[in-house]
Enzyme design. Structure first.
Site, PDB file in Angstrom:
ATOM      1  N   ARG A 116      10.947  39.939  -4.851  1.00 24.51           N
ATOM      2  CA  ARG A 116       9.897  39.853  -5.853  1.00 24.51           C
ATOM      3  C   ARG A 116       8.758  40.823  -5.536  1.00 24.51           C
ATOM      4  NH1 ARG A 116      10.282  34.134  -7.025  1.00 24.51           N
ATOM      5  NH2 ARG A 116      12.229  33.367  -6.109  1.00 24.51           N
ATOM      6  N   LYS A 133      18.579  26.305  -4.776  1.00 26.84           N
ATOM      7  CA  LYS A 133      17.207  25.915  -5.100  1.00 26.84           C
ATOM      8  C   LYS A 133      17.120  24.394  -5.151  1.00 26.84           C
ATOM      9  CE  LYS A 133      13.512  26.550  -8.498  1.00 26.84           C
ATOM     10  NZ  LYS A 133      13.125  27.248  -9.749  1.00 26.84           N
ATOM     11  N   ASP A 146       8.055  19.007  -0.826  1.00 26.77           N
ATOM     12  CA  ASP A 146       9.246  18.363  -0.282  1.00 26.77           C
ATOM     13  C   ASP A 146      10.473  19.274  -0.298  1.00 26.77           C
ATOM     14  OD1 ASP A 146      10.026  18.403  -2.964  1.00 26.77           O
ATOM     15  OD2 ASP A 146       9.582  16.286  -3.282  1.00 26.77           O
ATOM     16  N   GLY A 147      10.342  20.460  -0.885  1.00 23.98           N
ATOM     17  CA  GLY A 147      11.454  21.399  -0.907  1.00 23.98           C
ATOM     18  C   GLY A 147      12.567  21.015  -1.855  1.00 23.98           C
ATOM     19  N   ASP A 184       4.510  36.540  -7.751  1.00 23.82           N
ATOM     20  CA  ASP A 184       5.642  36.075  -6.941  1.00 23.82           C
ATOM     21  C   ASP A 184       6.801  35.627  -7.811  1.00 23.82           C
ATOM     22  OD1 ASP A 184       3.540  33.926  -7.333  1.00 23.82           O
ATOM     23  OD2 ASP A 184       5.229  32.676  -6.721  1.00 23.82           O
TER      24      ASP A 184
END
Length: 494
Positions: free
Chosen positions: A188, A118, A130-131, A261
Protein backbone atom coordinates in the site's frame (compact mmCIF):
# COMPACT_ATOMS: atom_id res chain seq x y z
CA UNK A 1 6.97 -8.14 19.26
CA UNK A 2 7.90 -11.40 17.55
CA UNK A 3 5.84 -14.53 17.87
CA UNK A 4 7.39 -17.99 17.60
CA UNK A 5 7.08 -19.60 14.20
CA UNK A 6 8.03 -23.16 15.13
CA UNK A 7 4.97 -25.33 14.84
CA UNK A 8 4.65 -28.99 15.73
CA UNK A 9 1.07 -29.34 14.50
CA UNK A 10 0.26 -31.31 11.34
CA UNK A 11 0.26 -29.18 8.19
CA UNK A 12 -2.24 -28.86 5.38
CA UNK A 13 -0.95 -29.23 1.84
CA UNK A 14 -3.11 -27.08 -0.45
CA UNK A 15 -1.39 -28.42 -3.52
CA UNK A 16 0.34 -25.08 -4.20
CA UNK A 17 4.02 -24.34 -4.62
CA UNK A 18 5.25 -21.32 -2.70
CA UNK A 19 8.20 -19.00 -3.27
CA UNK A 20 9.84 -16.16 -1.35
CA UNK A 21 8.16 -12.86 -2.12
CA UNK A 22 7.69 -9.89 0.16
CA UNK A 23 9.50 -11.73 2.94
CA UNK A 24 12.79 -11.39 1.03
CA UNK A 25 12.83 -7.74 2.11
CA UNK A 26 13.79 -8.77 5.63
CA UNK A 27 12.45 -8.47 9.18
CA UNK A 28 12.25 -4.66 9.16
CA UNK A 29 9.17 -5.02 6.98
CA UNK A 30 7.15 -7.63 8.86
CA UNK A 31 6.78 -9.95 11.81
CA UNK A 32 6.61 -13.71 11.44
CA UNK A 33 3.71 -15.21 13.37
CA UNK A 34 1.08 -17.89 13.33
CA UNK A 35 -2.63 -17.35 12.77
CA UNK A 36 -4.78 -17.91 15.83
CA UNK A 37 -7.10 -20.91 15.48
CA UNK A 38 -10.87 -20.63 15.44
CA UNK A 39 -13.01 -23.51 16.70
CA UNK A 40 -15.25 -25.63 14.48
CA UNK A 41 -14.88 -23.77 11.17
CA UNK A 42 -17.38 -24.16 8.35
CA UNK A 43 -17.58 -23.08 4.71
CA UNK A 44 -19.61 -19.96 3.94
CA UNK A 45 -18.71 -19.23 0.31
CA UNK A 46 -16.01 -19.91 -2.22
CA UNK A 47 -14.96 -18.81 -5.70
CA UNK A 48 -14.06 -21.54 -8.14
CA UNK A 49 -12.72 -18.87 -10.51
CA UNK A 50 -10.14 -17.70 -7.96
CA UNK A 51 -9.27 -21.31 -7.14
CA UNK A 52 -8.49 -21.90 -10.81
CA UNK A 53 -6.42 -18.72 -11.01
CA UNK A 54 -4.40 -19.85 -8.01
CA UNK A 55 -3.91 -23.27 -9.55
CA UNK A 56 -5.62 -25.16 -6.77
CA UNK A 57 -6.36 -28.77 -7.68
CA UNK A 58 -9.89 -29.87 -8.45
CA UNK A 59 -11.72 -30.87 -5.32
CA UNK A 60 -9.54 -28.54 -3.29
CA UNK A 61 -12.24 -27.91 -0.69
CA UNK A 62 -12.53 -31.62 0.04
CA UNK A 63 -8.82 -32.02 0.78
CA UNK A 64 -8.12 -32.88 4.38
CA UNK A 65 -7.21 -29.86 6.44
CA UNK A 66 -8.07 -27.20 3.83
CA UNK A 67 -10.97 -25.78 5.82
CA UNK A 68 -8.88 -25.59 8.99
CA UNK A 69 -5.91 -24.12 7.12
CA UNK A 70 -7.94 -21.33 5.51
CA UNK A 71 -9.44 -20.46 8.89
CA UNK A 72 -5.98 -20.13 10.42
CA UNK A 73 -6.31 -23.28 12.52
CA UNK A 74 -3.73 -25.40 10.73
CA UNK A 75 -0.38 -24.42 9.19
CA UNK A 76 -0.11 -24.47 5.39
CA UNK A 77 2.78 -26.54 4.06
CA UNK A 78 5.54 -24.47 2.52
CA UNK A 79 4.51 -21.12 4.06
CA UNK A 80 5.98 -18.83 6.72
CA UNK A 81 3.12 -16.46 7.59
CA UNK A 82 3.85 -12.79 8.21
CA UNK A 83 2.09 -9.54 9.12
CA UNK A 84 3.53 -6.43 7.47
CA UNK A 85 4.08 -3.01 8.96
CA UNK A 86 2.96 0.25 7.38
CA UNK A 87 1.75 3.70 8.41
CA UNK A 88 -0.66 6.17 6.89
CA UNK A 89 -3.05 9.08 6.88
CA UNK A 90 -6.55 8.28 8.09
CA UNK A 91 -9.30 10.80 7.28
CA UNK A 92 -6.55 13.23 6.29
CA UNK A 93 -4.68 13.00 9.60
CA UNK A 94 -1.33 11.28 10.13
CA UNK A 95 -2.06 8.13 12.13
CA UNK A 96 1.51 6.90 12.60
CA UNK A 97 2.34 3.21 12.60
CA UNK A 98 -0.43 0.90 11.50
CA UNK A 99 0.13 -2.47 9.82
CA UNK A 100 -1.69 -5.71 9.21
CA UNK A 101 -3.77 -5.66 12.34
CA UNK A 102 -5.97 -8.60 11.36
CA UNK A 103 -4.46 -9.83 8.09
CA UNK A 104 -1.77 -12.49 7.90
CA UNK A 105 0.06 -13.15 4.64
CA UNK A 106 0.57 -16.88 4.11
CA UNK A 107 2.99 -16.31 1.25
CA UNK A 108 3.30 -16.00 -2.51
CA UNK A 109 2.54 -18.82 -4.92
CA UNK A 110 4.84 -19.71 -7.78
CA UNK A 111 2.21 -18.15 -10.02
CA UNK A 112 2.93 -14.78 -8.43
CA UNK A 113 -0.19 -14.38 -6.26
CA UNK A 114 -0.08 -13.55 -2.58
CA UNK A 115 -2.56 -15.32 -0.30
CA UNK A 116 -3.69 -13.56 2.85
CA UNK A 117 -6.02 -14.53 5.70
CA UNK A 118 -8.08 -11.59 6.97
CA UNK A 119 -9.48 -12.15 10.44
CA UNK A 120 -6.97 -14.80 11.47
CA UNK A 121 -6.06 -13.27 14.82
CA UNK A 122 -4.09 -10.59 16.62
CA UNK A 123 -0.77 -9.35 15.26
CA UNK A 124 1.83 -6.91 16.61
CA UNK A 125 0.00 -4.23 14.61
CA UNK A 126 -3.50 -4.80 15.97
CA UNK A 127 -3.30 -1.69 18.19
CA UNK A 128 -5.44 -3.21 20.92
CA UNK A 129 -7.83 -4.89 18.51
CA UNK A 130 -8.74 -8.55 18.54
CA UNK A 131 -7.41 -9.27 15.05
CA UNK A 132 -10.71 -10.83 14.05
CA UNK A 133 -13.22 -10.21 11.30
CA UNK A 134 -16.93 -10.82 11.64
CA UNK A 135 -19.09 -12.86 9.30
CA UNK A 136 -20.96 -9.76 8.17
CA UNK A 137 -17.93 -7.88 6.90
CA UNK A 138 -16.24 -11.00 5.53
CA UNK A 139 -19.21 -11.83 3.31
CA UNK A 140 -19.33 -8.24 2.08
CA UNK A 141 -15.63 -8.29 1.18
CA UNK A 142 -15.83 -11.71 -0.45
CA UNK A 143 -18.78 -10.76 -2.64
CA UNK A 144 -17.56 -7.29 -3.54
CA UNK A 145 -14.08 -8.46 -4.47
CA UNK A 146 -15.58 -10.82 -7.01
CA UNK A 147 -18.25 -8.31 -8.06
CA UNK A 148 -15.60 -5.74 -8.94
CA UNK A 149 -13.66 -8.34 -10.89
CA UNK A 150 -16.83 -9.21 -12.77
CA UNK A 151 -17.22 -5.54 -13.65
CA UNK A 152 -13.68 -5.47 -15.03
CA UNK A 153 -12.39 -3.19 -12.27
CA UNK A 154 -8.89 -3.90 -10.86
CA UNK A 155 -9.26 -5.44 -7.42
CA UNK A 156 -7.93 -7.82 -4.86
CA UNK A 157 -9.77 -11.13 -5.13
CA UNK A 158 -11.32 -13.47 -2.59
CA UNK A 159 -11.00 -17.24 -2.62
CA UNK A 160 -13.39 -18.06 0.20
CA UNK A 161 -15.05 -17.18 3.47
CA UNK A 162 -14.95 -19.56 6.40
CA UNK A 163 -16.99 -19.04 9.54
CA UNK A 164 -16.93 -20.07 13.17
CA UNK A 165 -19.38 -19.78 16.05
CA UNK A 166 -16.68 -18.04 18.10
CA UNK A 167 -18.00 -14.67 19.21
CA UNK A 168 -16.48 -11.30 18.37
CA UNK A 169 -17.62 -8.00 19.84
CA UNK A 170 -18.20 -5.01 17.58
CA UNK A 171 -21.28 -2.87 18.25
CA UNK A 172 -22.71 -6.19 19.46
CA UNK A 173 -21.56 -9.79 19.69
CA UNK A 174 -21.19 -11.37 16.26
CA UNK A 175 -19.78 -14.60 14.87
CA UNK A 176 -16.19 -14.69 13.61
CA UNK A 177 -15.07 -15.39 10.05
CA UNK A 178 -11.98 -15.37 7.88
CA UNK A 179 -11.80 -14.24 4.27
CA UNK A 180 -8.95 -15.57 2.14
CA UNK A 181 -7.75 -12.71 -0.05
CA UNK A 182 -5.62 -12.99 -3.18
CA UNK A 183 -3.64 -10.34 -5.06
CA UNK A 184 -0.34 -9.92 -6.92
CA UNK A 185 0.66 -7.69 -4.02
CA UNK A 186 -0.93 -6.16 -0.93
CA UNK A 187 1.64 -3.33 -0.75
CA UNK A 188 0.00 0.00 0.00
CA UNK A 189 0.96 3.68 -0.15
CA UNK A 190 1.30 3.40 3.63
CA UNK A 191 4.19 0.96 3.38
CA UNK A 192 6.27 3.72 1.78
CA UNK A 193 4.99 6.37 4.18
CA UNK A 194 6.09 4.25 7.12
CA UNK A 195 9.77 4.15 6.22
CA UNK A 196 9.84 7.73 4.96
CA UNK A 197 8.27 9.04 8.17
CA UNK A 198 10.84 7.15 10.22
CA UNK A 199 13.70 8.43 8.03
CA UNK A 200 14.74 4.91 7.12
CA UNK A 201 15.90 5.62 3.61
CA UNK A 202 17.65 2.29 3.10
CA UNK A 203 14.43 0.38 3.78
CA UNK A 204 12.44 2.86 1.70
CA UNK A 205 14.77 2.30 -1.25
CA UNK A 206 14.69 -1.47 -0.79
CA UNK A 207 10.89 -1.43 -0.84
CA UNK A 208 10.73 0.81 -3.91
CA UNK A 209 13.28 -1.33 -5.74
CA UNK A 210 11.35 -4.48 -4.87
CA UNK A 211 8.05 -3.08 -6.17
CA UNK A 212 9.59 -1.55 -9.30
CA UNK A 213 11.51 -4.68 -10.23
CA UNK A 214 8.51 -6.94 -9.61
CA UNK A 215 5.63 -4.86 -10.95
CA UNK A 216 6.95 -1.80 -12.81
CA UNK A 217 10.14 -2.96 -14.58
CA UNK A 218 9.56 -0.51 -17.43
CA UNK A 219 10.46 2.30 -15.02
CA UNK A 220 14.06 1.10 -15.09
CA UNK A 221 14.51 1.80 -18.80
CA UNK A 222 12.32 4.84 -19.35
CA UNK A 223 13.70 8.14 -20.57
CA UNK A 224 11.09 9.96 -18.50
CA UNK A 225 12.44 12.36 -15.88
CA UNK A 226 16.00 11.89 -17.17
CA UNK A 227 15.88 8.21 -16.34
CA UNK A 228 14.77 8.71 -12.74
CA UNK A 229 13.15 5.33 -12.07
CA UNK A 230 11.51 6.44 -8.82
CA UNK A 231 9.80 9.39 -10.49
CA UNK A 232 8.67 7.16 -13.33
CA UNK A 233 7.32 4.74 -10.73
CA UNK A 234 5.32 7.52 -9.06
CA UNK A 235 3.90 8.56 -12.42
CA UNK A 236 2.93 4.99 -13.27
CA UNK A 237 1.16 4.53 -9.92
CA UNK A 238 -0.62 7.86 -10.44
CA UNK A 239 -1.88 6.77 -13.84
CA UNK A 240 -3.07 3.38 -12.61
CA UNK A 241 -4.86 5.08 -9.73
CA UNK A 242 -6.46 7.60 -12.07
CA UNK A 243 -7.76 4.82 -14.32
CA UNK A 244 -9.12 2.97 -11.29
CA UNK A 245 -10.97 6.03 -10.02
CA UNK A 246 -12.52 6.60 -13.44
CA UNK A 247 -13.92 3.07 -13.31
CA UNK A 248 -15.26 3.57 -9.78
CA UNK A 249 -17.02 6.79 -10.72
CA UNK A 250 -18.51 5.36 -13.90
CA UNK A 251 -20.05 2.37 -12.16
CA UNK A 252 -21.22 4.31 -9.10
CA UNK A 253 -18.91 2.68 -6.56
CA UNK A 254 -18.14 4.37 -3.23
CA UNK A 255 -15.13 3.01 -1.36
CA UNK A 256 -15.95 4.75 1.89
CA UNK A 257 -12.53 4.88 3.56
CA UNK A 258 -9.81 6.00 1.17
CA UNK A 259 -7.05 6.37 3.73
CA UNK A 260 -3.51 6.18 2.37
CA UNK A 261 -3.09 2.79 4.03
CA UNK A 262 -6.07 1.59 1.98
CA UNK A 263 -4.54 2.54 -1.37
CA UNK A 264 -2.91 -0.21 -3.43
CA UNK A 265 0.45 0.48 -5.04
CA UNK A 266 -0.80 -1.55 -8.03
CA UNK A 267 -3.96 0.50 -8.53
CA UNK A 268 -6.25 -2.22 -7.18
CA UNK A 269 -9.41 -1.77 -5.18
CA UNK A 270 -8.34 -2.92 -1.73
CA UNK A 271 -9.87 -3.14 1.76
CA UNK A 272 -13.61 -3.49 1.35
CA UNK A 273 -15.15 -1.99 4.46
CA UNK A 274 -17.93 0.62 4.34
CA UNK A 275 -18.31 0.45 0.54
CA UNK A 276 -21.52 0.93 -1.41
CA UNK A 277 -22.78 0.94 -4.96
CA UNK A 278 -25.06 3.94 -5.44
CA UNK A 279 -28.79 3.34 -5.48
CA UNK A 280 -30.21 6.78 -6.28
CA UNK A 281 -27.58 8.92 -8.00
CA UNK A 282 -26.39 11.46 -5.45
CA UNK A 283 -22.91 12.86 -6.17
CA UNK A 284 -22.59 13.91 -2.52
CA UNK A 285 -23.53 10.51 -1.13
CA UNK A 286 -21.55 9.37 1.93
CA UNK A 287 -21.58 5.61 2.37
CA UNK A 288 -19.48 5.44 5.53
CA UNK A 289 -21.44 6.18 8.69
CA UNK A 290 -18.13 7.03 10.40
CA UNK A 291 -17.33 9.73 7.82
CA UNK A 292 -19.08 12.59 9.59
CA UNK A 293 -17.31 15.28 7.53
CA UNK A 294 -18.00 13.70 4.15
CA UNK A 295 -14.32 13.44 3.26
CA UNK A 296 -14.96 10.28 1.25
CA UNK A 297 -18.24 11.27 -0.38
CA UNK A 298 -18.74 9.83 -3.86
CA UNK A 299 -17.86 13.04 -5.71
CA UNK A 300 -14.77 13.59 -3.56
CA UNK A 301 -13.10 10.29 -4.44
CA UNK A 302 -11.05 11.55 -7.43
CA UNK A 303 -9.65 14.48 -5.44
CA UNK A 304 -8.90 12.29 -2.43
CA UNK A 305 -7.02 9.85 -4.64
CA UNK A 306 -4.83 12.71 -5.87
CA UNK A 307 -4.27 13.87 -2.27
CA UNK A 308 -3.19 10.35 -1.36
CA UNK A 309 -0.83 10.27 -4.33
CA UNK A 310 0.67 13.53 -3.12
CA UNK A 311 1.37 11.79 0.22
CA UNK A 312 3.04 8.97 -1.69
CA UNK A 313 5.12 11.54 -3.58
CA UNK A 314 6.27 13.03 -0.29
CA UNK A 315 7.27 9.58 0.91
CA UNK A 316 9.23 8.90 -2.28
CA UNK A 317 10.89 12.31 -2.35
CA UNK A 318 14.12 11.12 -0.67
CA UNK A 319 14.53 8.69 -3.58
CA UNK A 320 13.35 11.02 -6.35
CA UNK A 321 15.62 13.74 -5.05
CA UNK A 322 13.88 16.77 -6.54
CA UNK A 323 10.54 18.18 -5.45
CA UNK A 324 9.75 19.65 -8.86
CA UNK A 325 10.27 16.26 -10.51
CA UNK A 326 8.04 14.61 -7.90
CA UNK A 327 5.26 17.12 -8.55
CA UNK A 328 5.68 16.65 -12.30
CA UNK A 329 5.30 12.90 -11.85
CA UNK A 330 1.81 13.51 -10.44
CA UNK A 331 0.66 15.75 -13.27
CA UNK A 332 -0.57 13.02 -15.57
CA UNK A 333 -3.28 12.15 -13.02
CA UNK A 334 -5.03 15.38 -13.97
CA UNK A 335 -5.37 14.29 -17.59
CA UNK A 336 -5.59 10.51 -17.25
CA UNK A 337 -8.55 10.62 -14.85
CA UNK A 338 -10.88 12.92 -16.84
CA UNK A 339 -9.96 11.27 -20.13
CA UNK A 340 -10.49 7.78 -18.73
CA UNK A 341 -13.76 8.84 -17.11
CA UNK A 342 -15.06 10.31 -20.36
CA UNK A 343 -14.05 7.15 -22.20
CA UNK A 344 -16.01 5.08 -19.69
CA UNK A 345 -19.04 7.34 -19.93
CA UNK A 346 -18.95 7.33 -23.72
CA UNK A 347 -19.05 3.53 -23.62
CA UNK A 348 -22.01 3.69 -21.24
CA UNK A 349 -23.70 5.94 -23.82
CA UNK A 350 -22.84 3.59 -26.68
CA UNK A 351 -20.43 6.02 -28.30
CA UNK A 352 -17.43 4.31 -29.83
CA UNK A 353 -15.62 7.48 -30.93
CA UNK A 354 -15.24 10.88 -29.23
CA UNK A 355 -16.93 14.06 -30.40
CA UNK A 356 -16.68 17.70 -29.35
CA UNK A 357 -19.95 17.86 -27.40
CA UNK A 358 -19.56 14.58 -25.48
CA UNK A 359 -18.70 16.28 -22.19
CA UNK A 360 -21.89 18.34 -22.30
CA UNK A 361 -23.91 15.22 -23.09
CA UNK A 362 -22.38 13.37 -20.14
CA UNK A 363 -22.73 16.25 -17.71
CA UNK A 364 -26.29 16.82 -18.86
CA UNK A 365 -27.53 13.36 -18.02
CA UNK A 366 -25.65 13.23 -14.71
CA UNK A 367 -27.24 16.54 -13.72
CA UNK A 368 -30.71 15.20 -14.57
CA UNK A 369 -30.09 12.02 -12.59
CA UNK A 370 -28.75 13.91 -9.58
CA UNK A 371 -31.71 16.28 -9.49
CA UNK A 372 -34.11 13.40 -8.86
CA UNK A 373 -31.69 10.81 -7.43
CA UNK A 374 -32.54 8.44 -10.27
CA UNK A 375 -31.37 4.90 -9.66
CA UNK A 376 -27.89 4.71 -11.14
CA UNK A 377 -27.68 1.08 -12.23
CA UNK A 378 -31.29 0.82 -13.43
CA UNK A 379 -31.10 4.00 -15.51
CA UNK A 380 -28.01 2.92 -17.41
CA UNK A 381 -29.27 -0.60 -17.98
CA UNK A 382 -32.66 0.63 -19.20
CA UNK A 383 -30.99 3.10 -21.53
CA UNK A 384 -28.96 0.20 -22.91
CA UNK A 385 -32.11 -1.87 -23.44
CA UNK A 386 -33.73 1.09 -25.18
CA UNK A 387 -30.88 1.17 -27.65
CA UNK A 388 -31.46 -2.54 -28.25
CA UNK A 389 -35.27 -2.58 -28.54
CA UNK A 390 -36.28 1.04 -29.18
CA UNK A 391 -38.61 1.30 -26.17
CA UNK A 392 -37.90 4.59 -24.40
CA UNK A 393 -40.79 4.57 -21.93
CA UNK A 394 -39.06 2.48 -19.20
CA UNK A 395 -36.24 5.04 -19.22
CA UNK A 396 -38.53 8.05 -19.36
CA UNK A 397 -40.58 6.70 -16.46
CA UNK A 398 -37.57 7.16 -14.18
CA UNK A 399 -37.87 10.96 -14.41
CA UNK A 400 -40.47 13.41 -13.12
CA UNK A 401 -38.88 16.13 -15.24
CA UNK A 402 -40.10 14.64 -18.52
CA UNK A 403 -39.35 17.80 -20.48
CA UNK A 404 -35.79 17.89 -19.22
CA UNK A 405 -35.25 14.23 -20.02
CA UNK A 406 -36.86 14.57 -23.47
CA UNK A 407 -34.54 17.47 -24.29
CA UNK A 408 -31.50 15.46 -23.28
CA UNK A 409 -32.80 12.42 -25.14
CA UNK A 410 -33.13 14.45 -28.32
CA UNK A 411 -29.46 15.44 -28.07
CA UNK A 412 -28.53 11.82 -27.33
CA UNK A 413 -30.50 10.59 -30.36
CA UNK A 414 -28.90 13.20 -32.61
CA UNK A 415 -25.47 12.10 -31.42
CA UNK A 416 -26.39 8.56 -32.47
CA UNK A 417 -27.84 9.59 -35.84
CA UNK A 418 -24.92 8.06 -37.71
CA UNK A 419 -24.43 5.09 -35.35
CA UNK A 420 -25.10 1.48 -36.07
CA UNK A 421 -27.79 0.89 -33.48
CA UNK A 422 -26.99 -2.79 -32.90
CA UNK A 423 -23.30 -2.04 -32.32
CA UNK A 424 -24.14 0.82 -29.94
CA UNK A 425 -26.55 -1.41 -28.02
CA UNK A 426 -23.93 -4.13 -27.71
CA UNK A 427 -21.38 -1.65 -26.36
CA UNK A 428 -23.87 -0.29 -23.84
CA UNK A 429 -25.00 -3.70 -22.63
CA UNK A 430 -21.41 -4.74 -21.92
CA UNK A 431 -20.67 -1.38 -20.24
CA UNK A 432 -23.76 -1.05 -18.03
CA UNK A 433 -24.24 -3.96 -15.62
CA UNK A 434 -27.61 -5.39 -14.74
CA UNK A 435 -26.37 -6.56 -11.33
CA UNK A 436 -24.28 -4.81 -8.70
CA UNK A 437 -23.78 -5.66 -5.03
CA UNK A 438 -26.36 -3.37 -3.52
CA UNK A 439 -26.29 -3.07 0.26
CA UNK A 440 -29.68 -4.68 0.77
CA UNK A 441 -28.73 -7.72 -1.31
CA UNK A 442 -25.60 -8.20 0.73
CA UNK A 443 -27.56 -7.73 3.94
CA UNK A 444 -30.10 -10.40 2.99
CA UNK A 445 -27.32 -12.88 2.22
CA UNK A 446 -25.60 -12.03 5.51
CA UNK A 447 -28.72 -12.53 7.59
CA UNK A 448 -29.34 -15.92 5.99
CA UNK A 449 -25.71 -16.95 6.54
CA UNK A 450 -25.95 -15.99 10.18
CA UNK A 451 -28.58 -18.74 10.34
CA UNK A 452 -26.20 -21.14 8.52
CA UNK A 453 -28.03 -20.79 5.20
CA UNK A 454 -25.32 -19.84 2.70
CA UNK A 455 -27.33 -20.33 -0.50
CA UNK A 456 -27.85 -16.58 -0.84
CA UNK A 457 -24.09 -15.99 -0.90
CA UNK A 458 -23.67 -18.56 -3.68
CA UNK A 459 -26.55 -17.08 -5.71
CA UNK A 460 -25.21 -13.54 -5.44
CA UNK A 461 -21.71 -14.68 -6.37
CA UNK A 462 -23.01 -16.34 -9.54
CA UNK A 463 -24.82 -13.16 -10.63
CA UNK A 464 -21.97 -10.82 -9.72
CA UNK A 465 -19.34 -12.87 -11.52
CA UNK A 466 -21.15 -12.13 -14.82
CA UNK A 467 -23.09 -8.93 -14.07
CA UNK A 468 -23.67 -7.91 -17.71
CA UNK A 469 -25.59 -11.07 -18.56
CA UNK A 470 -29.38 -11.21 -18.28
CA UNK A 471 -29.64 -14.25 -15.95
CA UNK A 472 -33.31 -15.08 -16.64
CA UNK A 473 -35.29 -15.54 -13.46
CA UNK A 474 -33.04 -13.28 -11.40
CA UNK A 475 -34.74 -9.95 -12.09
CA UNK A 476 -35.52 -9.45 -8.40
CA UNK A 477 -31.80 -8.99 -7.83
CA UNK A 478 -31.76 -6.16 -10.39
CA UNK A 479 -34.80 -4.25 -9.13
CA UNK A 480 -35.17 -1.10 -7.08
CA UNK A 481 -33.96 -1.31 -3.49
CA UNK A 482 -36.66 -1.62 -0.81
CA UNK A 483 -37.37 1.36 1.42
CA UNK A 484 -35.52 -0.23 4.33
CA UNK A 485 -32.28 -0.28 2.31
CA UNK A 486 -31.76 3.41 3.06
CA UNK A 487 -31.60 2.63 6.80
CA UNK A 488 -28.58 0.32 6.46
CA UNK A 489 -25.59 1.91 8.18
CA UNK A 490 -22.09 0.77 7.22
CA UNK A 491 -19.16 2.04 9.27
CA UNK A 492 -15.42 1.52 9.51
CA UNK A 493 -16.06 -1.39 11.86
CA UNK A 494 -17.89 -3.15 9.03
Amino acid sequence: MSLPVEDTRPVADLGLRWKPGFSTLGPAFFTELRPTPLPDPYWVGHSDAVARELGLPSGWRESEGTLAALTGSLPVAGTRPIATVYSGHQFGVWAGQLGDGRAILLGETEGGLEVQLKGAGRTPYSRGGDGRAVLRSSIREFLCSEAMHGLGIPTTRALCVTGSDARVRREELESAAVVTRVAPSFVRFGHFEHFAANQREDELRALADYVIDRYYPECRTTARFNGNAYAAFLEAVSERTAALLAQWQAVGFCHGVMNTDNMSILGLTIDYGPFQFLDGFDPRHICNHSDTQGRYAFNQQPNVAYWNLFCLAQALLPLIGDQEIAVAALESYKTVFPNAFEDRMRAKLGLSAPAEDDRALIEGVLKLMAAEKVDHTIFWRRLSKHMADGNIEPVRDLFLDRAGFDAWMLTFSERHAQSQRAEAAELMLRSNPKFVLRNHLGQQAIEASQQKDHAGVATLLKLLETPFEEHPGADDYAGFPPDWASTIEISCSS
